[in-house]
Design an enzyme around this catalytic site. Structure first.
Site, short mmCIF file in Angstrom:
data_model
loop_
_atom_site.label_atom_id
_atom_site.label_comp_id
_atom_site.label_asym_id
_atom_site.label_seq_id
_atom_site.Cartn_x
_atom_site.Cartn_y
_atom_site.Cartn_z
N HIS A 1 51.30 11.44 14.99
CA HIS A 1 50.87 11.52 16.39
C HIS A 1 52.02 11.90 17.31
O HIS A 1 52.78 11.03 17.77
CB HIS A 1 50.27 10.18 16.83
CG HIS A 1 49.62 10.23 18.18
ND1 HIS A 1 48.46 9.57 18.46
CD2 HIS A 1 49.93 10.89 19.31
CE1 HIS A 1 48.10 9.80 19.71
NE2 HIS A 1 49.00 10.61 20.25
N HIS B 1 52.68 15.08 20.43
CA HIS B 1 52.17 16.28 21.12
C HIS B 1 53.30 17.31 21.22
O HIS B 1 54.35 17.02 21.78
CB HIS B 1 51.68 15.92 22.52
CG HIS B 1 50.54 14.95 22.50
ND1 HIS B 1 49.23 15.34 22.62
CD2 HIS B 1 50.52 13.60 22.33
CE1 HIS B 1 48.45 14.27 22.53
NE2 HIS B 1 49.20 13.20 22.37
N HIS C 1 41.81 10.92 20.46
CA HIS C 1 42.44 9.94 21.34
C HIS C 1 41.36 9.00 21.87
O HIS C 1 40.40 9.44 22.52
CB HIS C 1 43.12 10.63 22.51
CG HIS C 1 44.49 11.16 22.19
ND1 HIS C 1 44.69 12.18 21.31
CD2 HIS C 1 45.72 10.78 22.64
CE1 HIS C 1 46.00 12.42 21.22
NE2 HIS C 1 46.64 11.59 22.02
N GLU D 1 43.15 4.00 24.32
CA GLU D 1 44.42 3.98 25.06
C GLU D 1 44.06 3.66 26.52
O GLU D 1 44.43 2.62 27.04
CB GLU D 1 45.13 5.33 24.93
CG GLU D 1 46.49 5.41 25.65
CD GLU D 1 47.03 6.85 25.72
OE1 GLU D 1 46.23 7.81 25.69
OE2 GLU D 1 48.26 7.00 25.86
N ASP E 1 54.32 10.08 20.23
CA ASP E 1 53.43 10.58 21.29
C ASP E 1 54.07 11.74 22.08
O ASP E 1 53.74 12.90 21.84
CB ASP E 1 52.99 9.44 22.21
CG ASP E 1 51.59 9.64 22.78
OD1 ASP E 1 50.91 10.63 22.41
OD2 ASP E 1 51.16 8.81 23.59
N ASP E 2 54.95 11.41 23.03
CA ASP E 2 55.61 12.44 23.85
C ASP E 2 57.06 12.01 24.03
O ASP E 2 57.43 11.46 25.08
CB ASP E 2 54.90 12.55 25.21
CG ASP E 2 53.42 12.84 25.06
OD1 ASP E 2 53.08 14.01 24.82
OD2 ASP E 2 52.61 11.91 25.14
N1 ADE Z 1 48.53 14.30 26.06
C1 ADE Z 1 49.82 14.11 25.85
N2 ADE Z 1 50.08 12.79 25.62
C2 ADE Z 1 48.90 12.14 25.70
C3 ADE Z 1 48.47 10.81 25.54
N3 ADE Z 1 49.34 9.80 25.28
N4 ADE Z 1 47.17 10.52 25.71
C4 ADE Z 1 46.31 11.49 25.99
N5 ADE Z 1 46.64 12.77 26.14
C5 ADE Z 1 47.92 13.11 25.98
ZN ZN Z 2 48.74 11.27 22.23
#
Ligand code: ADE
Ligand code: ZN
Length: 328
Positions: A8, A10, A188, A191, A269-270
């Site tokens: 996971h 992006h 997703h 969350e 995630d990011d």
């Molecule tokens: N796009 C990028 N990061 C995300 C996240 N944590 N949740 C949903 N969309 C995303």
């Molecule tokens: Zn995500």
């Protein structure tokens, strides 16, 4: 070092401020207003504002070479932390928005994967992601395009973006298209939405994993169902804490879910937005959730088994995990 696998992350969200600045300069593109808080920090206030900033950063990634560099830099960083496999969530909608064809977009992604393997021995694969806030039609179009362009590196399908504003049910057809094309499916959920959102995501065709899914903890019956079904959660603890889904690691449900028999994996995630790395998430699991080295290897094994990689690659990666030697 424990071998790691990440399901996971992006892709556009992996590019650090320095790389975004280099790419913008190379393309002669002005840096969008509001992108950075300072030299080395993206600016965002909350989740929806984060999604805006994410789009701004993605807007300077314009060429196949740019995409190659983003993939290559991220996979190289992961390899340095002991990762052997990463699934990158890539968004054709973001590439289309800057005028790239899907062929050009993919050419960059695939080159990055090939170069990282050649230099660092790490394997990467692509999950095509749709952005739920762009609507159902766009999602179905992107799913259909992916279905029409089968490639061994493109192994899965995901839906990201504003979960609370755009719940799963209208996206059933998009997932049907992806599943029927042989893509592994994850969504997703759990969350910014609660248990009901997770139940709705589980009802999407083909879904075997949930991206996040951590708010299942609010509903013990759902936790039991996830364990029973063997649904794999792609848990991103640092993202959850930094975005405020949970106030701190101590209140994060990773351990509760795992102890209830839910299959859990780790993701960043990011990464630069949240100060996360895949190695860091494994360290968090050791420090805050009490996982020992054997447990962490188990997390990697869960991720490899749940990955959407083809059987031969899975077997190679599992062998590599088994023969990776003691911790360093
Ligand atoms: N796009 C990028 N990061 C995300 C996240 N944590 N949740 C949903 N969309 C995303
Ligand atoms: Zn995500």
């Amino acid at each position: 070092m424990v071998p790691k696998a990440e399901l996971h992350v992006h892709l556009e969200g992996t590019a650090r401020p320095g790389l975004v600045r280099r790419i913008a300069a190379r393309n002669g593109v002005a840096l969008p207003e509001g992108l950075f808080a300072d030299e080395d920090t993206f600016a965002w206030r909350d989740f929806l504002d984060f999604l805006n900033t994410y789009d701004l950063a993605a807007s300077v990634i314009r060429t196949a070479e740019d995409y190659r560099d983003v993939v290559y830099e991220y996979l190289s960083d992961c390899a340095a932390e002991g990762a052997i496999y990463v699934e990158l969530i890539a968004s054709p909608d973001h590439a289309r928005a800057v005028g790239l064809t899907e062929e050009e977009h993919r050419a960059g992604l695939f080159q990055g994967i090939d170069d990282a393997r050649a230099d660092h021995g790490i394997e990467g694969r692509i999950l095509v992601s749709v952005v739920r806030n762009l609507g159902v039609e766009a999602a179905e179009r992107t799913a259909a395009e992916a279905a029409a362009m089968p490639h061994p590196y493109v192994v899965g399908f995901n839906i990201a973006g504003d979960e609370a504003g755009f719940p799963p049910p209208p996206f059933i057809r998009a997932f049907e298209i992806a599943r029927d094309a042989g893509l592994g499916c994850t969504a997703h959920a759990g969350e910014w939405g609660g248990p009901e959102s997770i139940r709705q995501a589980l009802a999407l065709p083909g879904v075997t994993r949930i991206s996040h899914g951590v708010r299942a903890v609010e509903d013990p019956a759902l936790v039991a169902e996830l364990a029973e079904r063997g649904t794999v959660l792609e848990v991103c603890p640092t993202s959850n804490v930094v975005l405020g889904v949970f106030p701190d690691y101590g209140s994060h449900p990773f351990r509760v879910l795992r102890d209830a028999g839910v299959a859990v994996t780790l993701g960043s995630d990011d990464p630069p937005y949240f100060g996360a790395t895949i190695g860091g998430e494994y360290a968090v699991a050791a420090e805050h959730f009490g996982l020992d080295e054997g447990d962490l290897r188990g997390v990697t094994e869960t991720a490899l088994v749940a990955s959407f990689a083809d059987v031969a690659l899975k077997r190679r990666l599992l062998e590599r995990l088994g023969s990776a030697g003691p911790a360093r």
